[in-house]
Design a protein around this motif. Structure first.
Motif, short mmCIF file in Angstrom:
data_model
loop_
_atom_site.label_atom_id
_atom_site.label_comp_id
_atom_site.label_asym_id
_atom_site.label_seq_id
_atom_site.Cartn_x
_atom_site.Cartn_y
_atom_site.Cartn_z
N HIS A 214 0.86 -1.18 0.00
CA HIS A 214 0.00 0.00 0.00
C HIS A 214 0.90 1.23 0.00
CE1 HIS A 214 -3.56 -2.44 1.06
NE2 HIS A 214 -2.72 -3.10 1.85
N THR A 215 0.42 2.31 -0.61
CA THR A 215 1.20 3.55 -0.64
C THR A 215 0.34 4.73 -0.21
OG1 THR A 215 0.71 3.77 -3.02
CG2 THR A 215 2.84 2.79 -2.41
N ILE A 216 1.00 5.73 0.35
CA ILE A 216 0.34 6.94 0.84
C ILE A 216 1.14 8.14 0.34
CG2 ILE A 216 -0.29 8.27 2.90
CD1 ILE A 216 -0.32 5.59 4.44
N ASP A 217 0.44 9.10 -0.26
CA ASP A 217 1.07 10.35 -0.67
C ASP A 217 1.15 11.25 0.56
OD1 ASP A 217 1.75 12.88 -1.65
OD2 ASP A 217 0.76 12.51 -3.56
N HIS A 218 2.36 11.41 1.10
CA HIS A 218 2.45 12.15 2.36
C HIS A 218 2.27 13.67 2.18
CE1 HIS A 218 7.03 11.48 1.59
NE2 HIS A 218 6.64 12.54 0.93
N TYR A 219 2.16 14.14 0.95
CA TYR A 219 1.84 15.55 0.72
C TYR A 219 0.33 15.78 0.59
CZ TYR A 219 6.82 16.20 -0.29
OH TYR A 219 8.20 16.25 -0.22
N ALA A 220 -0.40 14.74 0.17
CA ALA A 220 -1.82 14.91 -0.13
C ALA A 220 -2.74 14.14 0.79
CB ALA A 220 -2.09 14.50 -1.59
N GLN A 221 -2.22 13.16 1.54
CA GLN A 221 -3.06 12.32 2.38
C GLN A 221 -2.60 12.36 3.83
OE1 GLN A 221 -2.40 8.86 -0.43
NE2 GLN A 221 -4.56 8.48 0.02
N ASP A 222 -3.51 12.04 4.73
CA ASP A 222 -3.20 11.96 6.16
C ASP A 222 -2.59 10.58 6.43
OD1 ASP A 222 -3.61 11.24 9.00
OD2 ASP A 222 -4.67 13.15 9.13
N ILE A 223 -1.33 10.54 6.80
CA ILE A 223 -0.61 9.27 6.93
C ILE A 223 -1.28 8.35 7.94
CG2 ILE A 223 1.55 8.18 7.67
CD1 ILE A 223 3.03 10.64 6.59
N SER A 224 -1.52 8.83 9.14
CA SER A 224 -2.06 7.95 10.18
C SER A 224 -3.49 7.51 9.87
CB SER A 224 -1.99 8.62 11.55
OG SER A 224 -2.73 9.83 11.56
N ALA A 225 -4.28 8.41 9.27
CA ALA A 225 -5.65 8.03 8.91
C ALA A 225 -5.65 6.92 7.87
CB ALA A 225 -6.41 9.25 8.39
N GLU A 226 -4.76 7.02 6.89
CA GLU A 226 -4.66 5.98 5.86
C GLU A 226 -4.15 4.66 6.45
OE1 GLU A 226 -5.55 5.95 2.47
OE2 GLU A 226 -6.65 7.63 3.32
N VAL A 227 -3.18 4.75 7.36
CA VAL A 227 -2.67 3.54 8.01
C VAL A 227 -3.79 2.85 8.79
CG1 VAL A 227 -1.17 2.69 9.87
CG2 VAL A 227 -0.26 4.25 8.13
N LYS A 228 -4.56 3.61 9.53
CA LYS A 228 -5.66 3.02 10.30
C LYS A 228 -6.71 2.41 9.37
CE LYS A 228 -4.04 3.87 14.35
NZ LYS A 228 -4.56 4.85 15.29
N ARG A 229 -6.95 3.04 8.24
CA ARG A 229 -7.90 2.48 7.27
C ARG A 229 -7.40 1.15 6.72
NH1 ARG A 229 -8.26 2.05 2.02
NH2 ARG A 229 -6.37 3.30 1.64
N ILE A 230 -6.13 1.11 6.35
CA ILE A 230 -5.55 -0.09 5.75
C ILE A 230 -5.49 -1.24 6.75
CG2 ILE A 230 -3.41 -1.06 4.79
CD1 ILE A 230 -2.92 1.84 3.64
N THR A 231 -5.22 -0.91 8.01
CA THR A 231 -5.03 -1.95 9.04
C THR A 231 -6.28 -2.18 9.90
OG1 THR A 231 -4.15 -0.33 10.62
CG2 THR A 231 -2.56 -1.45 9.19
N ALA A 232 -7.43 -1.73 9.43
CA ALA A 232 -8.69 -1.88 10.17
C ALA A 232 -8.58 -1.29 11.57
CB ALA A 232 -9.10 -3.35 10.24
N LYS A 233 -8.01 -0.09 11.65
CA LYS A 233 -7.88 0.73 12.86
C LYS A 233 -6.80 0.26 13.82
CE LYS A 233 -12.68 2.31 12.84
NZ LYS A 233 -13.94 2.47 13.61
#
Length: 342
Positions: A214-233
């Motif tokens: 999985h990848t996250i754009d750290h300029y455009a997305q919230d890193i921790s929110a995306e991590v929690k989404r990917i890992t089911a919180k």
């Protein structure tokens, strides 16, 4: 011989490409004809000047070095002229208690090529025999130069400090950096699920090519929110951090209970904050990591030599173009290691 070096601290314009006398080797040293030298952020820091530290001037930068052995000193028994080699970036006294325990990166005299001693932005370099490691014939000098520091650093972070376990979830910050790319590959080699951050779709795609799940754009997305989404919180078991204050809060928020954050740098600043209530209630571990041991370098290089881990090269410059190479790294335009060739 030709060399690129600084006579004073400053920007890329401080780098001077000029003639210098050839080095004379000591009895326990080898003379290396440098074929490739990779850049690291350390080069930028030393060039600009580090508060409280003085460097010998003129000074030659460059910690990641590969080349050919031209000559060996009379006390050298292992290394032979003509070998294709890379050099261990780290140097230590080899005599103190920490060195004898195999923890040479804790030696009080530990340093690196391009830091307290002249580095590889030169045509010829004198190096202690113990730092010389023979490389396979099918490994290019550019790949050999791009491998040591980042793979050693990532190995020490994940294996020695974070005690990575197969199948864990790992967040890797700044996938376009050398350490980021090495960490992605190492974590995947141990069957972990990898979430990587980078800036822009092009770099995110390259991270996925390296194995990021999985990848996250750290300029455009919230890193921790995306991590929690990917890992089911739940969050991740391990965070590989080296960016500093720009990502530190989101890195902490991305940790699962009993998660481990391991950091080897502070590129965007060092004055990070920690809420102690979360530290103890979530039972997090915050781990510092610096380089790695000579033994760990030999461990991780086995996988490089077998092509199970691969250095990623962004661009190759000639030594006379070192200023342009520094500018590219400083502007964060690279994906992978920038290499210079004399």
């Amino acid at each position: 011989m030709k060399v690129a070096r600084i006579h004073q601290h400053g920007g890329p314009e401080a780098l001077v490409y000029e003639d210098a006398p050839e080095p004379k080797i000591k009895a326990n040293q080898c003379l290396i004809r440098v074929k490739a030298c990779a850049l690291n952020h350390l080069d930028l820091f030393v060039r600009a000047g580090i508060p409280g530290l003085k460097f010998p001037m003129p000074h030659v930068l460059g910690s990641d070095i590969a080349g050919e052995v031209v000559e060996v000193g009379e006390l050298c028994e292992r290394v032979k002229p003509g070998w294709r080699v890379l050099l261990s970036p780290g140097l230590s006294c080899r005599q103190c208690e920490q060195c004898l325990l195999g923890q040479d990166n804790l030696c009080r005299r530990f340093t690196m090529f391009g830091y307290a001693v002249d580095g590889g932005n030169t045509e010829l370099l004198a190096a202690p025999e113990y730092s010389v490691i023979q490389i396979p014939d099918d490994l290019s000098f550019e790949d050999a130069a791009a491998a040591p520091l980042v793979f050693l650093t990532a190995w020490h972070m994940l294996m020695a400090r974070a005690k990575l376990q197969p199948g864990e979830d790992v967040l890797v910050l700044a996938a376009s950096s050398g350490v980021g790319q090495a960490a992605i590959q190492l974590a995947k080699m141990f069957q972990c699920r990898v979430i990587a951050t980078a800036g822009g779709e092009e770099k995110l795609a390259r991270a996925r090519e390296l194995g990021a799940d999985h990848t996250i754009d750290h300029y455009a997305q919230d890193i921790s929110a995306e991590v929690k989404r990917i890992t089911a919180k739940r969050g991740v078991d391990v965070v590989v951090e080296h960016v500093g204050i720009a990502t530190w809060p989101k890195s902490l928020e991305s940790l699962a209970p009993a998660g481990r954050l391991v950091t080897c740098g502070a590129t965007t600043g060092y004055d990070a904050k920690v809420d102690l209530r979360f530290l103890f209630s979530e039972q997090w571990s915050l781990l510092g990591s610096f380089m790695g041991t000579m033994g760990e370098l030999h461990q991780v290089l086995k996988f490089v030599f077998r092509k199970q881990l691969r250095p990623v090269i962004d661009r190759v410059y000639s030594l006379s173009e070192l200023r342009a190479a520094h500018e590219r790294l400083e502007r964060k335009q690279q994906f992978g290691k920038i290499v210079v060739r004399p």
